[in-house]
Design an enzyme around this catalytic site. Structure first.
Site, short mmCIF file in Angstrom:
data_model
loop_
_atom_site.label_atom_id
_atom_site.label_comp_id
_atom_site.label_asym_id
_atom_site.label_seq_id
_atom_site.Cartn_x
_atom_site.Cartn_y
_atom_site.Cartn_z
N GLU F 45 -51.39 17.19 -15.73
CA GLU F 45 -52.14 18.45 -15.90
C GLU F 45 -53.22 18.57 -14.81
OE1 GLU F 45 -51.04 20.70 -17.77
OE2 GLU F 45 -49.57 19.40 -18.74
N HIS F 48 -51.80 19.94 -11.60
CA HIS F 48 -51.70 21.41 -11.59
C HIS F 48 -53.06 22.02 -11.22
CE1 HIS F 48 -47.66 21.77 -13.09
NE2 HIS F 48 -47.92 21.24 -14.27
N ASP F 119 -41.54 22.96 -15.00
CA ASP F 119 -42.13 23.29 -13.70
C ASP F 119 -41.03 23.52 -12.66
OD1 ASP F 119 -44.61 22.89 -14.91
OD2 ASP F 119 -44.73 20.80 -14.27
#
Lengths: 231, 231, 231, 231, 231, 231
Positions: F45, F48, F119
């Site tokens: 995370e 990202h 993704d």
């Protein structure tokens, strides 16, 4: 189960049986098998168990049986995996364990049988996901196909990568079982004798088995370095 | 059967007829055939029976007939197989027996007929399963295709392997029947005479026939070593 | 038929007409044709009849007409075949007879017409079955395709074999009619005159015609040795 | 028609109008066209008429108009053909006539327009039937494909043959109109003037036009020998 | 519109708004756009207008706006075309005008955006029709494919021809706008200022713009001779 | 949320929770994860978030969590983008941010996991649109395929372009995270500690991070010049 047997309590065994019934169907009184097939089935299931035992990250077998149940002539039950993310090593080990039955047949009897049909389907699904969904093949890269318009060339590359991953896992399964033939034979022996083994019996039969560190010894799916001597 | 014939007991023959009726349909009074076709049909069925008899693991024929029944001009009925796992040898023998009818036509009349249509379908299904489900082809390996995305190249390789396996089985069927032409002729002769033979009649016609050990003499589907002299 | 004509008896002719009506539809009073087309239609039908007559195993024509019936401008009716098994020779002869109409057009008028559409469909179906269901092509062998996964290469080989079988049959049809042009012309002449011929008229028109032994003179579909001189 | 016009008799004109209405839809008061388009439409229709007139076997135009009717900006109506069988020459001529409109545009304006869309569809259907149903292509032979399993190679050969047949017909259409440009211009002139011509007007405009014997001068579809000088 | 605004008369503006609403949807109070995007949208719409203006046969823009309406961030409305037949020049010009927006983005900002998605769809449909329905590609010729059986090779040729036609039109659009950058900038400026322009405003902004005779200067779709100096 | 908690007011937190619930589903009390997986999820995370932060045009993360919610083991929430047009840079940055999770796994753990499945789907959709709808690939050009008739060659070219664009974005993501490993580690540390971060916490953890001007430093999707030294 308790209801039918007219007993008042639900025992630990009742719970176990319930779960296995859900996973593989009810026990069958008998199933037609030819002479010598029981030994083949036992080696097949023991192959799954030993391979899983040797893989560092794979769950161990909690139960193994050669009593027919549902459509299966025998089956091995593994612990439930609490894992959210699977990397190349996890997938490679899952394929090794799934191919352990077929590899045991090949090593012991010099040939494989139709009994590995479901195992082959499973490992091909794992390898296909690795190549087409998780981007784990160097040749295919991070490309995700639109299934409606995929070119013949890309199909062929994907198939080649899947085949290679499956072949590598099978090669490792053969190597692992070949190096632990004694344990494979012993587990098969007690399995034929008892027809059904719990975790404690499996551990007793296998003795102290070293965990094989797939991560250190090879570089993910595609390499077959299971028993490669340290250079 | 008994009901219609107004008899009180159900005989062994009634049971037999019931089973055959289920498998191949009711007997037909007659079916249009050309001159000389009865002999061809008899050789075709005898070919199945003799090939099965010579294969080490294949079930033997329990019954063979050249009376038309349902869509078939004749048929051979084999024992029910109690086998859970099929290896390459079992599949190879199943293909040999299925191609025995066609092989007999080729050997005796120098040509084959449309009568082998169903046999060809059957052996191709067996070979296709061996290649695409059981991982028994070295060239295809343990790859299981996703049928929606299979490349043209892989299709061609699969077809080549299937064709090779079927051709090898046919080659063995030709070799086996060629080497036991006397028994083929004799079985055909009594079959034409009696039109319907039970197991006991088949055994009597064939005499003592050596079981052919397919396992020792060749290396699974793909090899045609049926009669290869021990080197 | 009798009912409509207000006659009491059902004659042999009534029965014939009934069968032909079922096979080709009711007679049409007239159908639009251009100048000279009647002769072309007559030669086309006569071509079917003469080719069938010359083929050793093929049924002979029982009736031939150039009166329009249903969709057909003319048609030839052959005896019903009592044959359970068809080998390469039977299929080859069936293709020769079916292509006889087109071959006659080519020989007499130097060109073919759209009238052979149905004949071409029929011979291609026969050849396709020979290649893909009966295993009669050496190049395709005993392979039976799974129609969902057939490779482009196999499709091309199958098409090549079908084309070759059809071309060989056409070549034989041309050779047969070329060698019996006199009979073809004579049968056409009487057919134009009478518009409808029964078996007895056909025999009278053709005179004594030697049966052509396709089996001795060529080696099945694929060879065009119809008139090859004995070497 | 008579009913709406409140007349008692059905005249010859009423019948004509009825047929044309069925074939091309009702007349439209007007349709949007750009400057100069009427001339292009007239040349297009005249091209169809002149080509048909010059083809030996093709029916002649009975009526031609540049008044919009239904979806069409103009149309030519040919005599009904009483022909049961079409050979290569008939199909070739039908393609020449259908391409006459496009050829006229090319010759007169040096470019073609979208107006030939339907004509192109029609000639391609004719050529496709010649190749795939009537066996009129030497390269494809008498092969009729099973549409479900046709190989890519066969598709390409079929397309090449269709393209060649259409191209040859277009080449002949260009040659015919080029050689009769005077008649094409004259017919177009009177058509623009009268907007609608009956057979008698067409004949008057064209004068005595030699029928072109396609059969003698070329060898069927595929050759472009329309104006080849006699060697 | 009048009904909702509680006015009695239907004005010319009401009619205009009604037509635009049908063509592009109702006006939107606002739409989310990033900083600088309004300029990009204005250049895109101005690119359409200027290209259309410069093409000899293309209808001119009657209205252009950068107010969002329906799904569009802006749009240009062209006069209705009264044309029954479209030749290569008309189609080429239609593609130039449709690509004018994308070409303006490229020239002014050095890059294109996702805003040309619909324009690309439109020009590809035009080019595809030219190649596959109107026979305007020399390489494909007058061949019209049967969409069910089209070979891979023909597909590739068709795609190549479509790509070439679109690329040529884009090349011409770039050349036209590059040569008239001043007018493009000026129209964009007043469009950003007024957000909505009628025909009279467009004319005022562009001044006297020479009509580009596409016909004399290039040879139809495929050539990019927009600004080729007279040799 | 307020309703269930028996409170009278709807707080800012209630609104936030409502939106996140809509986007990713309700919070889950717990989800089964293996030892060490929480760190992997946190790095994913954080990857990202950091990539998005470094991209000049991409929206920043407003919220990031490693608490399981719906099907996700963690997720990052980005600001809503007010953009009507996306050029190559915007799409390239969107792909970099989407691949940031996978790139972080690769950099920190030396391997990727199945966690990047969604993704990968997302970036491939973006790249596919760029190539097939927006005309942003030089090799494919402005060609838009008719999906029913696309040639194998064009499919392969499209796939190659998509793969290249995705590979370039991944390469940039790796480069960006490699160059800002300190910030990646720090953000991951506080994320593991707090399990949930709001925008203010993200800013505090990252410190002052230079915006990476993707436009100046590379030439759109396809180039991997993220950290190329100014020449």
């Amino acid at each position: 189960m308790a209801a039918r047997d007219d007993r008042d309590e639900i025992t630990q065994d009742d719970l176990r049986e319930g779960m296995r019934r859900v996973l593989a169907g009810p026990k069958r009184k008998s199933a037609p098998i030819a002479e010598g097939e029981l030994e083949k089935i036992a080696y097949h299931e023991a192959g799954h168990v030993v391979c899983a035992e040797l893989c560092e990250n794979h769950e161990n077998a909690q139960h193994v049986t050669i009593d027919p149940r549902g459509q299966a002539m025998g089956f091995a039950l593994f612990g439930r995996e609490d894992r959210a993310l699977h990397d190349q090593t996890h997938l490679h080990e899952a394929m090794i364990a799934a191919l352990g039955g077929r590899a045991a047949e090949q090593i012991v009897f010099g040939r494989v049988s139709s009994g590995a049909k479901n195992d082959l389907e499973k490992v091909n699904q794992i390898a296909r996901a690795a190549v087409t969904e998780y981007g784990m093949s160097t040749r295919v890269g991070q490309f995700v196909a639109d299934e409606r318009f995929i070119s013949n060339e890309t199909k062929a590359v994907i198939e080649g990568e899947i085949e290679r991953m499956v072949a590598d896992a099978y090669s490792d399964a053969l190597a692992l079982l070949g190096a632990h033939r004694t344990q494979l034979d012993e587990l098969t022996r007690v399995l034929i004798e008892a027809r059904e083994l719990e975790r404690v019996d499996i551990v007793a039969a296998l003795g102290s088995l070293p965990r094989w560190d797939t991560e250190r010894k090879h570089s993910g799916p595609g390499s077959s370095a299971a028993l490669r001597p340290a250079a």
